[in-house]
Design a protein around this motif. Structure first.
Motif, PDB file in Angstrom:
ATOM      1  N   SER A  86     -17.179 -43.283   5.139  1.00 41.08           N
ATOM      2  CA  SER A  86     -16.522 -44.203   4.197  1.00 41.08           C
ATOM      3  C   SER A  86     -17.309 -44.321   2.898  1.00 41.08           C
ATOM      4  O   SER A  86     -16.732 -44.288   1.808  1.00 41.08           O
ATOM      5  CB  SER A  86     -16.367 -45.590   4.819  1.00 41.08           C
ATOM      6  N   LEU A  87     -18.620 -44.457   3.017  1.00 42.49           N
ATOM      7  CA  LEU A  87     -19.455 -44.572   1.812  1.00 42.49           C
ATOM      8  C   LEU A  87     -19.415 -43.296   0.983  1.00 42.49           C
ATOM      9  O   LEU A  87     -19.371 -43.342  -0.253  1.00 42.49           O
ATOM     10  CB  LEU A  87     -20.887 -44.936   2.198  1.00 42.49           C
ATOM     11  N   ALA A 145      -8.179 -42.052   2.893  1.00 38.53           N
ATOM     12  CA  ALA A 145      -9.008 -41.690   4.042  1.00 38.53           C
ATOM     13  C   ALA A 145      -9.933 -42.843   4.434  1.00 38.53           C
ATOM     14  O   ALA A 145     -10.141 -43.094   5.628  1.00 38.53           O
ATOM     15  CB  ALA A 145      -9.815 -40.429   3.724  1.00 38.53           C
ATOM     16  N   ILE A 146     -10.464 -43.552   3.452  1.00 39.33           N
ATOM     17  CA  ILE A 146     -11.321 -44.711   3.741  1.00 39.33           C
ATOM     18  C   ILE A 146     -10.527 -45.773   4.502  1.00 39.33           C
ATOM     19  O   ILE A 146     -11.032 -46.359   5.462  1.00 39.33           O
ATOM     20  CB  ILE A 146     -11.917 -45.307   2.444  1.00 39.33           C
ATOM     21  N   LEU A 147      -9.308 -46.016   4.076  1.00 40.18           N
ATOM     22  CA  LEU A 147      -8.492 -47.006   4.764  1.00 40.18           C
ATOM     23  C   LEU A 147      -8.290 -46.612   6.224  1.00 40.18           C
ATOM     24  O   LEU A 147      -8.399 -47.450   7.122  1.00 40.18           O
ATOM     25  CB  LEU A 147      -7.141 -47.186   4.055  1.00 40.18           C
ATOM     26  N   TRP A 148      -8.034 -45.340   6.475  1.00 43.38           N
ATOM     27  CA  TRP A 148      -7.894 -44.880   7.859  1.00 43.38           C
ATOM     28  C   TRP A 148      -9.196 -45.115   8.629  1.00 43.38           C
ATOM     29  O   TRP A 148      -9.155 -45.593   9.764  1.00 43.38           O
ATOM     30  CB  TRP A 148      -7.494 -43.396   7.892  1.00 43.38           C
ATOM     31  N   LEU A 149     -10.328 -44.785   8.009  1.00 46.69           N
ATOM     32  CA  LEU A 149     -11.624 -45.005   8.689  1.00 46.69           C
ATOM     33  C   LEU A 149     -11.863 -46.475   8.977  1.00 46.69           C
ATOM     34  O   LEU A 149     -12.403 -46.822  10.027  1.00 46.69           O
ATOM     35  CB  LEU A 149     -12.761 -44.438   7.822  1.00 46.69           C
ATOM     36  N   MET A 150     -11.464 -47.344   8.049  1.00 47.61           N
ATOM     37  CA  MET A 150     -11.631 -48.783   8.251  1.00 47.61           C
ATOM     38  C   MET A 150     -10.845 -49.266   9.467  1.00 47.61           C
ATOM     39  O   MET A 150     -11.297 -50.127  10.214  1.00 47.61           O
ATOM     40  CB  MET A 150     -11.157 -49.569   7.015  1.00 47.61           C
ATOM     41  N   ILE A 151      -9.677 -48.701   9.652  1.00 38.64           N
ATOM     42  CA  ILE A 151      -8.813 -49.133  10.743  1.00 38.64           C
ATOM     43  C   ILE A 151      -9.208 -48.459  12.066  1.00 38.64           C
ATOM     44  O   ILE A 151      -9.356 -49.108  13.093  1.00 38.64           O
ATOM     45  CB  ILE A 151      -7.334 -48.863  10.404  1.00 38.64           C
TER      46      ILE A 151
END
Length: 155
Positions: A86-87, A145-151
């Motif tokens: 994410s970072l 992609a970050i949003l997917w990783l967050m979820i």
């Protein structure tokens, strides 16, 4: 509501603002560009620059703060691969978003000059638009992609 869920709400709201503002800006800039009308492009560009500064920038600055607080409150460490991914994606999104801001400002200014002179948009505008469009693909894709990783928080 616990402090954790309040911060999580703000964090998710920030992600939604980034995605929503980004997709809205892309749509309105594309529609203005397709019109070929320099005055319409200039007006749209003015609104887009304000929206990016007011909404996107605010959310972009708050995301690491709320994300860090969530990590602290949930005892999540930097050992999690999804955090590093994410970072990394956040950095990629930022590297593509920052130049886009300046491109939007320059496209707006070029359209203003063309509209004031009742002239055609200059070649520089079209070169900037192509670059702006191309930068949006990895920039916006990274945010998705970050949003997917967050979820999903894959292991």
């Amino acid at each position: 509501m616990t402090l954790y869920f309040a911060i999580k709400y703000l964090h998710m709201l920030g992600a939604i603002v980034i995605l929503g503002t980004g997709s809205g800006i892309a749509f309105f800039m594309l529609m203005a560009h397709r019109s070929g009308d320099a005055s319409f492009i200039a007006r749209t560009g003015s609104t887009v620059v304000i929206a990016d500064m007011l909404f996107t920038l605010t959310a972009v600055l708050l995301q690491p703060v709320t994300g860090g607080l969530l990590m602290m409150l949930s005892s999540t460490g930097f050992g999690e691969l999804w955090i590093w991914a994410s970072l990394g994606l956040y950095a990629v999104a930022g590297l593509f978003w920052m130049p886009v801001i300046f491109m939007q400002i320059e496209m707006r200014d070029l359209a203003r000059v063309a509209a004031a002179a009742n002239a055609a948009l200059p070649p520089r505008y079209f070169a900037l638009f192509r670059r702006w469009f191309l930068f949006g693909i990895p920039g916006f894709g990274s945010v998705m992609a970050i949003l997917w990783l967050m979820i999903a928080k894959p292991v």
